[in-house]
Design a protein around this motif. Structure first.
Motif, PDB file in Angstrom:
ATOM      1  N   GLU A  46       0.791  -1.325  -0.058  1.00 17.45           N
ATOM      2  CA  GLU A  46       0.040  -0.179   0.012  1.00 17.45           C
ATOM      3  C   GLU A  46       0.738   1.261   0.116  1.00 17.45           C
ATOM      4  O   GLU A  46       2.033   1.327   0.614  1.00 17.45           O
ATOM      5  CB  GLU A  46      -0.888   0.098   1.168  1.00 17.45           C
ATOM      6  CG  GLU A  46      -0.259   0.052   2.501  1.00 17.45           C
ATOM      7  CD  GLU A  46      -1.343   0.234   3.476  1.00 17.45           C
ATOM      8  OE1 GLU A  46      -2.641   0.549   3.134  1.00 17.45           O
ATOM      9  OE2 GLU A  46      -0.906   0.304   4.935  1.00 17.45           O
ATOM     10  N   PHE A  47       0.400   2.325  -0.568  1.00 16.23           N
ATOM     11  CA  PHE A  47       1.092   3.647  -0.761  1.00 16.23           C
ATOM     12  C   PHE A  47       1.080   4.342   0.525  1.00 16.23           C
ATOM     13  O   PHE A  47       0.327   4.389   1.478  1.00 16.23           O
ATOM     14  CB  PHE A  47       0.128   4.621  -1.782  1.00 16.23           C
ATOM     15  CG  PHE A  47       0.777   5.900  -1.796  1.00 16.23           C
ATOM     16  CD1 PHE A  47      -0.021   6.989  -1.149  1.00 16.23           C
ATOM     17  CD2 PHE A  47       1.935   6.120  -2.422  1.00 16.23           C
ATOM     18  CE1 PHE A  47       0.523   8.218  -1.107  1.00 16.23           C
ATOM     19  CE2 PHE A  47       2.362   7.541  -2.413  1.00 16.23           C
ATOM     20  CZ  PHE A  47       1.647   8.538  -1.832  1.00 16.23           C
ATOM     21  N   VAL A  48       2.177   4.801   0.867  1.00 17.81           N
ATOM     22  CA  VAL A  48       2.378   5.593   2.184  1.00 17.81           C
ATOM     23  C   VAL A  48       2.679   7.134   1.673  1.00 17.81           C
ATOM     24  O   VAL A  48       1.913   7.925   2.582  1.00 17.81           O
ATOM     25  CB  VAL A  48       3.426   5.215   3.040  1.00 17.81           C
ATOM     26  CG1 VAL A  48       3.786   5.822   4.123  1.00 17.81           C
ATOM     27  CG2 VAL A  48       3.276   3.743   3.276  1.00 17.81           C
ATOM     28  N   ALA A  49       3.501   7.374   1.054  1.00 18.75           N
ATOM     29  CA  ALA A  49       3.864   8.944   0.664  1.00 18.75           C
ATOM     30  C   ALA A  49       4.692   8.894  -0.464  1.00 18.75           C
ATOM     31  O   ALA A  49       5.393   8.013  -0.815  1.00 18.75           O
ATOM     32  CB  ALA A  49       4.603   9.437   1.949  1.00 18.75           C
ATOM     33  N   ALA A  50       4.577   9.974  -1.061  1.00 18.36           N
ATOM     34  CA  ALA A  50       5.594  10.411  -2.418  1.00 18.36           C
ATOM     35  C   ALA A  50       5.931  11.885  -2.357  1.00 18.36           C
ATOM     36  O   ALA A  50       5.365  12.696  -1.698  1.00 18.36           O
ATOM     37  CB  ALA A  50       4.710   9.849  -3.554  1.00 18.36           C
ATOM     38  N   HIS A  51       6.899  12.053  -3.078  1.00 18.98           N
ATOM     39  CA  HIS A  51       7.778  13.243  -2.951  1.00 18.98           C
ATOM     40  C   HIS A  51       8.266  13.442  -4.382  1.00 18.98           C
ATOM     41  O   HIS A  51       9.030  12.709  -4.709  1.00 18.98           O
ATOM     42  CB  HIS A  51       8.691  13.492  -1.947  1.00 18.98           C
ATOM     43  CG  HIS A  51       9.307  15.101  -1.955  1.00 18.98           C
ATOM     44  ND1 HIS A  51       9.214  15.798  -2.764  1.00 18.98           N
ATOM     45  CD2 HIS A  51       9.804  15.384  -0.624  1.00 18.98           C
ATOM     46  CE1 HIS A  51       9.857  16.995  -2.276  1.00 18.98           C
ATOM     47  NE2 HIS A  51      10.003  16.474  -0.921  1.00 18.98           N
ATOM     48  N   ARG A  52       7.565  14.377  -5.284  1.00 19.02           N
ATOM     49  CA  ARG A  52       8.299  14.896  -6.601  1.00 19.02           C
ATOM     50  C   ARG A  52       9.709  15.477  -6.332  1.00 19.02           C
ATOM     51  O   ARG A  52       9.896  16.044  -5.428  1.00 19.02           O
ATOM     52  CB  ARG A  52       7.397  15.856  -7.379  1.00 19.02           C
ATOM     53  CG  ARG A  52       6.257  15.263  -7.821  1.00 19.02           C
ATOM     54  CD  ARG A  52       5.421  16.454  -8.575  1.00 19.02           C
ATOM     55  NE  ARG A  52       3.965  15.901  -8.662  1.00 19.02           N
ATOM     56  CZ  ARG A  52       3.184  16.744  -9.587  1.00 19.02           C
ATOM     57  NH1 ARG A  52       3.293  17.968  -9.749  1.00 19.02           N
ATOM     58  NH2 ARG A  52       2.142  16.221  -9.800  1.00 19.02           N
ATOM     59  N   TRP A  53      10.504  14.812  -7.214  1.00 18.62           N
ATOM     60  CA  TRP A  53      11.944  15.260  -7.135  1.00 18.62           C
ATOM     61  C   TRP A  53      12.221  16.788  -7.732  1.00 18.62           C
ATOM     62  O   TRP A  53      13.135  17.370  -7.207  1.00 18.62           O
ATOM     63  CB  TRP A  53      12.569  14.524  -8.232  1.00 18.62           C
ATOM     64  CG  TRP A  53      14.156  14.084  -7.570  1.00 18.62           C
ATOM     65  CD1 TRP A  53      15.360  14.524  -8.229  1.00 18.62           C
ATOM     66  CD2 TRP A  53      14.540  13.438  -6.676  1.00 18.62           C
ATOM     67  NE1 TRP A  53      16.491  14.279  -7.459  1.00 18.62           N
ATOM     68  CE2 TRP A  53      15.986  13.524  -6.202  1.00 18.62           C
ATOM     69  CE3 TRP A  53      14.039  12.953  -5.600  1.00 18.62           C
ATOM     70  CZ2 TRP A  53      16.971  13.195  -5.274  1.00 18.62           C
ATOM     71  CZ3 TRP A  53      14.710  12.424  -4.388  1.00 18.62           C
ATOM     72  CH2 TRP A  53      16.162  12.399  -4.269  1.00 18.62           C
ATOM     73  N   SER A  54      11.216  17.124  -8.544  1.00 14.69           N
ATOM     74  CA  SER A  54      11.532  18.421  -9.281  1.00 14.69           C
ATOM     75  C   SER A  54      10.902  19.740  -8.559  1.00 14.69           C
ATOM     76  O   SER A  54      11.076  20.795  -8.663  1.00 14.69           O
ATOM     77  CB  SER A  54      11.054  18.424 -10.623  1.00 14.69           C
ATOM     78  OG  SER A  54       9.592  18.027 -10.480  1.00 14.69           O
ATOM     79  N   ASP A  55       9.880  19.470  -7.489  1.00 17.37           N
ATOM     80  CA  ASP A  55       9.347  20.356  -6.719  1.00 17.37           C
ATOM     81  C   ASP A  55       9.044  19.970  -5.263  1.00 17.37           C
ATOM     82  O   ASP A  55       9.699  18.874  -5.030  1.00 17.37           O
ATOM     83  CB  ASP A  55       7.933  20.871  -7.179  1.00 17.37           C
ATOM     84  CG  ASP A  55       7.014  19.991  -7.625  1.00 17.37           C
ATOM     85  OD1 ASP A  55       6.342  19.584  -8.709  1.00 17.37           O
ATOM     86  OD2 ASP A  55       6.880  18.879  -6.649  1.00 17.37           O
TER      87      ASP A  55
END
Length: 123
Positions: A46-55
């Motif tokens: 299951e998904f927990v968290a995500a962070h775009r690399w460019s912003d």
């Protein structure tokens, strides 16, 4: 070849904190986002968290909002997951993932994965 290496898992009592790290090597400049997923025994990843690399955009699962924080250190090509107020239901193997085009919550869309790190929260 892209490589992701997680660290920082362990055993903690309920209410405690842990910080996971995911060090990326290889073509990190092509990553659109890095994310954390988790998988408990007998359950789907299951998904927990995500962070775009460019912003600075960050995304969280409802189950961890307000308790977990994803952050990054660009100079070290490392993404962190600070986990506070841990609950027994947070017990799982936590995986780091990355993809050059995708930053959402669907695991199969990510093409690079780490080996996982175990987080166990005791009651």
């Amino acid at each position: 070849q892209v490589e992701l290496v997680e660290s920082g898992g362990g055993l903690v009592q309920a209410g405690g904190s842990l910080r996971l790290s995911c060090a990326a090597s290889g073509r990190t400049s092509s990553f659109y986002a890095m994310a954390w997923f988790r998988q408990a025994p007998g359950k789907e990843r299951e998904f927990v968290a995500a962070h775009r690399w460019s912003d600075t955009n960050k995304y969280y699962a409802d189950s961890v909002k307000g308790r977990f924080t994803i952050s990054r250190n660009n100079a070290k090509n490392t993404v962190y997951l600070q986990m506070n107020s841990l609950k027994p239901e947070d017990t799982a193997v936590y995986y780091c993932a990355a993809d050059p085009y995708y930053s959402g919550s669907v695991a199969v869309e990510y093409d690079s994965w780490g080996q996982g790190t175990q987080v166990t929260v005791s009651s």
